[in-house]
Design a protein around this motif. Structure first.
Motif, mmCIF file in Angstrom:
data_model
loop_
_atom_site.group_PDB
_atom_site.id
_atom_site.type_symbol
_atom_site.label_atom_id
_atom_site.label_comp_id
_atom_site.label_asym_id
_atom_site.label_seq_id
_atom_site.Cartn_x
_atom_site.Cartn_y
_atom_site.Cartn_z
ATOM 1 N N ASN A 18 12.524 -3.800 6.580
ATOM 2 C CA ASN A 18 12.355 -4.653 7.607
ATOM 3 C C ASN A 18 10.968 -4.678 8.575
ATOM 4 O OD1 ASN A 18 12.614 -5.959 10.274
ATOM 5 N ND2 ASN A 18 14.749 -5.436 10.610
ATOM 6 N N PRO A 19 10.315 -5.544 8.772
ATOM 7 C CA PRO A 19 8.931 -5.443 9.055
ATOM 8 C C PRO A 19 8.967 -4.690 10.642
ATOM 9 C CG PRO A 19 8.980 -7.282 8.046
ATOM 10 C CD PRO A 19 10.507 -6.751 8.227
ATOM 11 N N ALA A 20 10.216 -5.015 11.226
ATOM 12 C CA ALA A 20 10.249 -4.601 12.582
ATOM 13 C C ALA A 20 10.221 -3.152 12.701
ATOM 14 C CB ALA A 20 11.415 -4.942 13.175
ATOM 15 N N ASN A 21 10.509 -2.377 11.494
ATOM 16 C CA ASN A 21 10.753 -0.810 11.336
ATOM 17 C C ASN A 21 9.486 -0.181 10.870
ATOM 18 O OD1 ASN A 21 13.354 -0.864 12.964
ATOM 19 N ND2 ASN A 21 14.370 -1.586 10.855
ATOM 20 N N ARG A 22 8.578 -1.099 10.460
ATOM 21 C CA ARG A 22 7.705 -0.873 9.469
ATOM 22 C C ARG A 22 6.376 -0.633 10.326
ATOM 23 N NH1 ARG A 22 6.407 -5.253 5.344
ATOM 24 N NH2 ARG A 22 8.726 -4.897 4.961
ATOM 25 N N LEU A 23 5.131 0.220 9.855
ATOM 26 C CA LEU A 23 4.055 0.381 10.572
ATOM 27 C C LEU A 23 3.369 -1.052 11.007
ATOM 28 C CD1 LEU A 23 2.371 3.543 8.918
ATOM 29 C CD2 LEU A 23 3.938 3.499 11.041
ATOM 30 N N LYS A 24 2.829 -0.899 12.039
ATOM 31 C CA LYS A 24 2.261 -2.454 12.526
ATOM 32 C C LYS A 24 1.026 -2.944 12.102
ATOM 33 C CE LYS A 24 6.248 -3.487 14.979
ATOM 34 N NZ LYS A 24 7.080 -2.422 14.352
ATOM 35 N N SER A 25 0.171 -1.701 12.114
ATOM 36 C CA SER A 25 -1.172 -2.227 11.386
ATOM 37 C C SER A 25 -1.750 -0.966 10.638
ATOM 38 C CB SER A 25 -2.075 -2.527 12.883
ATOM 39 O OG SER A 25 -2.277 -1.460 13.430
ATOM 40 N N MET A 26 -2.899 -1.373 10.276
ATOM 41 C CA MET A 26 -3.610 -0.413 9.156
ATOM 42 C C MET A 26 -3.953 0.783 10.045
ATOM 43 S SD MET A 26 -3.396 -0.856 6.054
ATOM 44 C CE MET A 26 -4.499 0.566 5.629
ATOM 45 N N SER A 27 -4.376 0.598 11.295
ATOM 46 C CA SER A 27 -4.817 1.905 12.144
ATOM 47 C C SER A 27 -3.660 2.772 12.288
ATOM 48 C CB SER A 27 -5.170 1.276 13.636
ATOM 49 O OG SER A 27 -4.081 0.628 14.261
ATOM 50 N N ASP A 28 -2.636 2.335 11.896
ATOM 51 C CA ASP A 28 -1.367 3.372 11.951
ATOM 52 C C ASP A 28 -1.257 4.223 10.663
ATOM 53 O OD1 ASP A 28 -0.606 2.486 14.483
ATOM 54 O OD2 ASP A 28 0.562 0.750 13.588
ATOM 55 N N VAL A 29 -2.024 3.721 9.783
ATOM 56 C CA VAL A 29 -1.884 4.322 8.322
ATOM 57 C C VAL A 29 -2.872 5.426 8.347
ATOM 58 C CG1 VAL A 29 -1.991 4.019 5.864
ATOM 59 C CG2 VAL A 29 -1.071 2.201 7.447
ATOM 60 N N PRO A 36 6.710 11.019 5.533
ATOM 61 C CA PRO A 36 6.908 10.086 6.694
ATOM 62 C C PRO A 36 6.214 8.985 6.635
ATOM 63 C CG PRO A 36 5.917 12.224 7.726
ATOM 64 C CD PRO A 36 6.317 12.594 6.137
ATOM 65 N N LEU A 37 4.854 9.269 6.077
ATOM 66 C CA LEU A 37 4.029 8.054 6.374
ATOM 67 C C LEU A 37 4.336 6.905 5.116
ATOM 68 C CD1 LEU A 37 1.186 6.824 6.963
ATOM 69 C CD2 LEU A 37 0.085 7.831 4.639
ATOM 70 N N ILE A 38 4.925 7.339 3.878
ATOM 71 C CA ILE A 38 5.208 6.464 2.952
ATOM 72 C C ILE A 38 6.554 5.730 3.404
ATOM 73 C CG2 ILE A 38 6.302 6.244 0.543
ATOM 74 C CD1 ILE A 38 4.274 8.164 -0.438
ATOM 75 N N LEU A 62 0.744 -1.115 -0.087
ATOM 76 C CA LEU A 62 0.025 0.120 0.171
ATOM 77 C C LEU A 62 0.882 1.367 0.054
ATOM 78 C CD1 LEU A 62 -2.978 1.256 0.121
ATOM 79 C CD2 LEU A 62 -2.712 0.974 2.755
ATOM 80 N N GLY A 63 1.956 1.126 0.602
ATOM 81 C CA GLY A 63 2.874 2.444 0.606
ATOM 82 C C GLY A 63 3.467 2.673 -0.782
ATOM 83 N N LEU A 64 3.858 1.700 -1.362
ATOM 84 C CA LEU A 64 4.291 2.001 -2.880
ATOM 85 C C LEU A 64 3.190 2.477 -3.658
ATOM 86 C CD1 LEU A 64 6.628 -1.251 -3.481
ATOM 87 C CD2 LEU A 64 7.433 1.073 -2.788
ATOM 88 N N THR A 65 2.054 1.786 -3.358
ATOM 89 C CA THR A 65 0.900 2.268 -4.135
ATOM 90 C C THR A 65 0.412 3.796 -3.970
ATOM 91 O OG1 THR A 65 -0.209 0.155 -4.142
ATOM 92 C CG2 THR A 65 -1.600 1.915 -4.927
ATOM 93 N N PHE A 66 0.839 4.345 -2.653
ATOM 94 C CA PHE A 66 0.353 5.460 -2.283
ATOM 95 C C PHE A 66 1.290 6.380 -3.052
ATOM 96 C CE2 PHE A 66 -1.869 5.399 2.249
ATOM 97 C CZ PHE A 66 -2.978 4.952 1.581
ATOM 98 N N TRP A 67 2.705 6.014 -3.099
ATOM 99 C CA TRP A 67 3.670 6.824 -3.585
ATOM 100 C C TRP A 67 3.209 7.060 -5.000
ATOM 101 C CZ3 TRP A 67 9.390 5.259 -4.795
ATOM 102 C CH2 TRP A 67 10.256 6.315 -4.698
ATOM 103 N N GLU A 68 2.637 5.983 -5.861
ATOM 104 C CA GLU A 68 2.343 6.309 -7.047
ATOM 105 C C GLU A 68 1.229 7.134 -7.322
ATOM 106 O OE1 GLU A 68 2.441 3.141 -10.396
ATOM 107 O OE2 GLU A 68 2.428 1.885 -8.783
#
Length: 575
Positions: A239-250, A230-232, A188-194
């Motif tokens: 690394n998933p450990a550094n990525r947003l954890k859930s869609m509630s954070d998006v 910062p969102l994208i 979704l992050g890559l799609t947002f960038w597009e």
């Protein structure tokens, strides 16, 4: 529409596409209706058909469209706001899908669809997420940690099939076979960038650079979305450990503090209300906006355009098909301001019809607001809110319901409603002043305690017969000053009452008023300089009359009541 969807890289499982989402119902998901398999004798193969919602073009078509997109978007005049609503629709759809514990696994622009337009070549919202051929239910899946980069000891990572999804949008951990909902967040992050930054025709090259270099230099600022960069970055961490954890954070945040966003259509208004930041001003240009609307962000100003005489040019209206259901505009946030707006809905006697303007709680400011129609015009709740220059007309039941504590209402005009202004039984310390009531059956209903009510006039209207000016059954410790009932007021015969105080009322002071006839019950009321016109009937105890006059004074089982010598009544009756 019939299809055997599934365009992602890897084997498609059409049965899973149907069963994984057949019970999912959301406006931002493509609806699947029926799954069928049958043997085709001519080909000697099993054929699969999935009947699904008929949609419009994909997001890929939109992104690759070299024409002027602003001429082909429905409901929007601002392309950037249209982009925001695309992103918001994807967020809402993916939040719902993840809440159902469904992993999409092939999220990309080619699997995002616009609504099928009624006519013409348009891009119409809401967008719909589709193509669930690679989706997976995560219920009951086993957690499995692998060594190396794939092992982040995250309890939300699952042992799943390797290399699912389209390569360009695939999260790195998918290649290890241990991944979860964060893989969708990466896609979704890559799609947002597009969506928000035109990457064609160098999309794959830009995606690669995002992994190899500092992404803050690649992602551009957006005119509307203030947190896009910062969102994208946080959605596309390798690394998933550094990525947003859930869609509630998006979350997309529109506007910047102390900025102004100009809005021209209903869809643009809905988009900004759902995404705006604090300390932003939403300016509505002249026109009509179709609700319902909800504002839940704090410290937002909504201001409508006016003409040179400060007449409102913005009308917020409820579509006829929604009249019987929700409130037209709901404000559920603190420290917001609404200015120069007209709210309209059809007059209705249905109990289920919502408010025209509803403020159930919070602290807010209303200024130069016109409200008409509906069952009840304004629900004014919260604490320390202020309403100035408010006009309410043609409500079937009540113009204004006041709730909460320490509310202030000034310069109020109410016309042609059954009940003018009503305080609920828990309200405290309301200040109500400079009120004109025209053509109301009941002027003011006072409940609660500690109110100041000043400069209220009950005036004549040919279409209505008044039954009561003001009453309180249990009000306490209130001040009523300069309450006037016009002599020419059309009254409900001998049953008309100017003021009525019930047996549970206590310590109310009425002064400088011409508002009879009056029925006084309860304890400890004081009338100072009051013209009761016809009669004053007193029961209860411990009342005081000072410089009052009228035709008849009646007392019934009245104890410890003082009538000063300066009072003047033509006739007195005592029992």
């Amino acid at each position: 529409m019939e299809s055997s969807c599934g365009s992602g890289e890897g084997a498609v499982e059409p049965k899973l596409e149907f069963t994984n989402v057949e019970e999912c119902f959301h406006k931002n998901l493509v609806k699947l209706y029926r799954f069928r398999q049958f043997f085709e004798p001519q080909t000697l193969k099993m054929q699969t058909i999935i009947e699904m919602e008929l949609c419009g073009p994909t997001l890929t078509v939109f992104l690759n469209d070299s024409a002027d997109k602003s001429r082909k978007i429905q409901g929007f005049k601002n392309l950037h706001l249209f982009q925001v609503q695309i992103g918001q629709g994807m967020i809402e759809g993916m939040r719902y899908l993840h809440n159902q514990n469904v992993l999409h696994r092939d999220l990309k622009p080619g699997n995002i669809f616009f609504t099928r337009p009624n006519d013409g070549d348009f891009y119409e919202l809401p967008i719909k997420i589709g193509d669930f051929g690679l989706s997976k239910h995560l219920i009951g899946r086993e957690v499995k940690n692998l060594p190396g980069d794939c092992d982040d000891n995250n309890k939300d990572q699952f042992d799943l099939t390797l290399e699912r999804g389209t390569l360009a949008y695939r999260a790195p951990e998918v290649d290890c076979g241990v991944y979860g909902k964060q893989a969708d967040i990466y896609s979704l992050g890559l799609t947002f960038w597009e969506i928000f930054q035109d990457l064609t025709p160098n999309r794959n090259e830009m995606f690669a650079k995002l992994q190899d270099t500092d992404p803050s230099h690649l992602i551009r600022e957006h005119p509307i979305i203030s947190n896009l960069k910062p969102l994208i970055i946080s959605m596309t961490q390798l690394n998933p450990a550094n990525r947003l954890k859930s869609m509630s954070d998006v979350t997309l945040i529109s506007g910047r503090e102390e900025s102004t966003i100009h809005v021209t259509t209903s869809d643009e208004f809905t988009t900004i209300l759902a995404t705006c930041c604090q300390e932003v001003t939403i300016f509505l240009t002249a026109g009509e906006y179709l609700g319902p609307f909800l504002l839940s962000q704090e410290r937002v100003i909504i201001q409508g355009e006016t003409d040179e005489n400060f007449n409102n040019l913005v009308i917020i209206r409820m579509p006829p098909e929604l009249e019987s259901f929700s409130d037209l505009f709901t404000l559920q946030a603190d420290y917001c301001e609404l200015k120069n707006l007209s709210f309209q809905r059809a007059r209705s006697t249905y109990d289920k019809t919502g408010f025209v303007l509803s403020i159930p709680d919070g602290t807010c400011t209303l200024e130069n607001i016109t409200i008409s129609g509906g069952t009840t015009g304004l629900r004014f709740g919260g604490i320390c809110s202020t309403a100035t220059n408010i006009t309410v007309t043609d409500c079937a039941q009540c113009a204004i319901i006041v709730a909460g504590w320490h509310q202030t209402l000034e310069n109020i005009v109410v016309t042609n409603t059954a009940s003018g202004i009503s305080f609920n039984d828990t309200v405290k310390h309301v200040k109500l002043s400079d009120v004109q009531l025209k053509g109301v059956q009941i002027g003011v209903e006072v409940w609660g305690e500690g109110h100041e009510i000043r400069n209220v006039t009950l005036e004549n209207c040919e279409e209505s017969i008044s039954k009561m000016g003001m009453y309180t059954l249990s009000g306490k410790h209130c001040i009523i000053d300069n309450f006037t009932i016009c002599p020419e007021l059309k009254r409900n015969g001998s049953d008309f009452q100017g003021l009525l105080f019930g047996s549970r009322s206590d310590s109310i002071v009425v002064s400088n008023s011409r508002c009879g006839p009056i029925e006084l019950d309860g304890v400890g009321h004081t009338l100072i300089n009051v013209d009761v016109q016809e009669f004053l009937q007193i029961t209860g105890s411990s009342h005081r009359l000072d410089n009052c006059k009228g035709k008849v004074l009646r007392t019934f089982e009245c104890y410890y009541t003082t009538v000063e010598d300066n009072c003047n009544f033509d006739h007195e009756e005592h029992k």
